[in-house]
Design a protein around this motif. Sequence first.
Motif, PDB file in Angstrom:
ATOM      1  N   GLN A 121      -8.207   6.047  -3.220  1.00 56.36           N
ATOM      2  CA  GLN A 121      -8.066   5.687  -4.630  1.00 56.36           C
ATOM      3  C   GLN A 121      -9.380   5.956  -5.374  1.00 56.36           C
ATOM      4  O   GLN A 121     -10.458   5.734  -4.826  1.00 56.36           O
ATOM      5  CB  GLN A 121      -7.720   4.208  -4.780  1.00 56.36           C
ATOM      6  CG  GLN A 121      -6.424   3.802  -4.097  1.00 56.36           C
ATOM      7  CD  GLN A 121      -6.196   2.320  -4.211  1.00 56.36           C
ATOM      8  OE1 GLN A 121      -6.210   1.746  -5.303  1.00 56.36           O
ATOM      9  NE2 GLN A 121      -5.993   1.669  -3.068  1.00 56.36           N
TER      10      GLN A 121
ATOM     11  N   ARG B  81     -15.353   3.888  -6.856  1.00 58.79           N
ATOM     12  CA  ARG B  81     -15.510   3.499  -8.261  1.00 58.79           C
ATOM     13  C   ARG B  81     -16.517   4.454  -8.904  1.00 58.79           C
ATOM     14  O   ARG B  81     -17.667   4.576  -8.455  1.00 58.79           O
ATOM     15  CB  ARG B  81     -15.982   2.052  -8.404  1.00 58.79           C
ATOM     16  CG  ARG B  81     -14.985   1.033  -7.898  1.00 58.79           C
ATOM     17  CD  ARG B  81     -15.404  -0.382  -8.233  1.00 58.79           C
ATOM     18  NE  ARG B  81     -15.081  -0.734  -9.604  1.00 58.79           N
ATOM     19  CZ  ARG B  81     -15.973  -1.081 -10.520  1.00 58.79           C
ATOM     20  NH1 ARG B  81     -17.261  -1.082 -10.245  1.00 58.79           N
ATOM     21  NH2 ARG B  81     -15.589  -1.417 -11.740  1.00 58.79           N
TER      22      ARG B  81
ATOM     23  N   SER C 188      -5.203  14.669  -3.494  1.00 56.14           N
ATOM     24  CA  SER C 188      -3.887  14.149  -3.138  1.00 56.14           C
ATOM     25  C   SER C 188      -3.330  14.808  -1.879  1.00 56.14           C
ATOM     26  O   SER C 188      -2.517  14.222  -1.165  1.00 56.14           O
ATOM     27  CB  SER C 188      -2.903  14.362  -4.295  1.00 56.14           C
ATOM     28  OG  SER C 188      -2.779  15.743  -4.596  1.00 56.14           O
TER      29      SER C 188
ATOM     30  N   ASP D  32      -8.119   4.716   3.207  1.00 52.89           N
ATOM     31  CA  ASP D  32      -7.646   4.125   1.948  1.00 52.89           C
ATOM     32  C   ASP D  32      -8.834   3.616   1.129  1.00 52.89           C
ATOM     33  O   ASP D  32      -8.729   2.652   0.389  1.00 52.89           O
ATOM     34  CB  ASP D  32      -6.646   2.995   2.209  1.00 52.89           C
ATOM     35  CG  ASP D  32      -7.247   1.865   3.045  1.00 52.89           C
ATOM     36  OD1 ASP D  32      -8.418   1.988   3.481  1.00 52.89           O
ATOM     37  OD2 ASP D  32      -6.562   0.851   3.261  1.00 52.89           O
TER      38      ASP D  32
ATOM     39  N   GLU E  47     -11.212   4.899  -8.920  1.00 56.51           N
ATOM     40  CA  GLU E  47     -11.177   4.004 -10.076  1.00 56.51           C
ATOM     41  C   GLU E  47     -12.260   4.427 -11.067  1.00 56.51           C
ATOM     42  O   GLU E  47     -13.449   4.410 -10.748  1.00 56.51           O
ATOM     43  CB  GLU E  47     -11.421   2.558  -9.635  1.00 56.51           C
ATOM     44  CG  GLU E  47     -11.381   1.559 -10.780  1.00 56.51           C
ATOM     45  CD  GLU E  47     -11.651   0.136 -10.334  1.00 56.51           C
ATOM     46  OE1 GLU E  47     -11.838  -0.732 -11.213  1.00 56.51           O
ATOM     47  OE2 GLU E  47     -11.701  -0.112  -9.110  1.00 56.51           O
TER      48      GLU E  47
ATOM     49  N   VAL F 210     -11.612   3.097  -1.635  1.00 57.67           N
ATOM     50  CA  VAL F 210     -11.600   3.088  -3.099  1.00 57.67           C
ATOM     51  C   VAL F 210     -12.983   3.517  -3.584  1.00 57.67           C
ATOM     52  O   VAL F 210     -13.994   2.909  -3.207  1.00 57.67           O
ATOM     53  CB  VAL F 210     -11.254   1.696  -3.658  1.00 57.67           C
ATOM     54  CG1 VAL F 210     -11.302   1.713  -5.188  1.00 57.67           C
ATOM     55  CG2 VAL F 210      -9.881   1.246  -3.175  1.00 57.67           C
TER      56      VAL F 210
ATOM     57  N   ASP G  48      -4.118   8.547   0.450  1.00 61.80           N
ATOM     58  CA  ASP G  48      -4.256   7.097   0.270  1.00 61.80           C
ATOM     59  C   ASP G  48      -5.587   6.675  -0.340  1.00 61.80           C
ATOM     60  O   ASP G  48      -5.819   5.494  -0.597  1.00 61.80           O
ATOM     61  CB  ASP G  48      -4.073   6.377   1.616  1.00 61.80           C
ATOM     62  CG  ASP G  48      -2.657   6.518   2.147  1.00 61.80           C
ATOM     63  OD1 ASP G  48      -1.729   6.551   1.324  1.00 61.80           O
ATOM     64  OD2 ASP G  48      -2.485   6.621   3.380  1.00 61.80           O
TER      65      ASP G  48
END
Length: 298
Positions: free
Chosen positions: A123, A96, A116, A92, A125, A94, A121
């Motif tokens: 992400q 950036r 996807s 999961d 940004e 993230v 999960d």
Amino acid sequence: MRYNASHLVVFQSLMRTRNVTTTASELNMSQPAVSRVLAHLREMFRDPLFMRSSEGMVPSARALAVANQVSVIVDDLADLISPEEFEPSKSDRVFRVASTDYGVNTVVRPLFAKLSHLAPDIQVEIVPVSIDSQKELTNGSLDLLLFTTVSTETNFSSKFLFKESYSGICCETHNLAKQKKVGLEEYLKWPHMVSTPLGRKGSVVDRKLAELGRSRHVALRQPYFTTASLLLLNSDLVLTIPTRSAVLMLEIAPLKIFQLPFEAPGFEYNLYWHPRSDNDGAHLWFRELLCKQVDQSR
């Protein structure tokens, strides 16, 4: 006495093989080297540890007593040293990424169909490119930067993605859209829109026109490539934009791309990150996936 953790690896192997020669082969050591390590182990534990017999090396009571603890230490050390295996489907994380909408459309967008599926999960940004982006790469608050070029003094790690060119684009009902070849006079006759993601004045196009002793009338400046497609509709505006963006605009609105009436220098587009992430499993996986999608979408 100085302790050497690698000696415990020899101990663990001797417990398993009960043979100095086999341990030497297993650990890619010479037999005398294994014997020297065993001598150090005996001194360290103050015990014979392994005694020769007709059936090989027999562990002492002390060796048997500490064997489990030694195995735990060796295994923990191996886990500490070995790079952590990254499992995209269970992550999961993230990421950036600093980018203009040009980078989002040309580099990030092709990634998501694959992302996807492989890592539902994870992400991503997206944050705007700013004067602080390079500082944020350095302090760790940013993972990746999509940009043309950065200062050579930064020493960031980088990956060349592609070389970009420029094209003209206008509404398909525009007079320029009806011409097979747009000349310089016709190009300069119309009001121009300029997309400046970083808010800078002046551009490659203006510098090239200045070399030709000409200039254009810029009627509109705005920071977005994508929004530009809608602003061109039903207007006399002309936009000179990176070719990949121009092609994507055709998916949004009824526009027409045309070749510029002069040679405008293109630019390189690159991916930047801090060297601390060179060998980070998750970071490496994400970079490679992103670059692979760029290669496939060329």
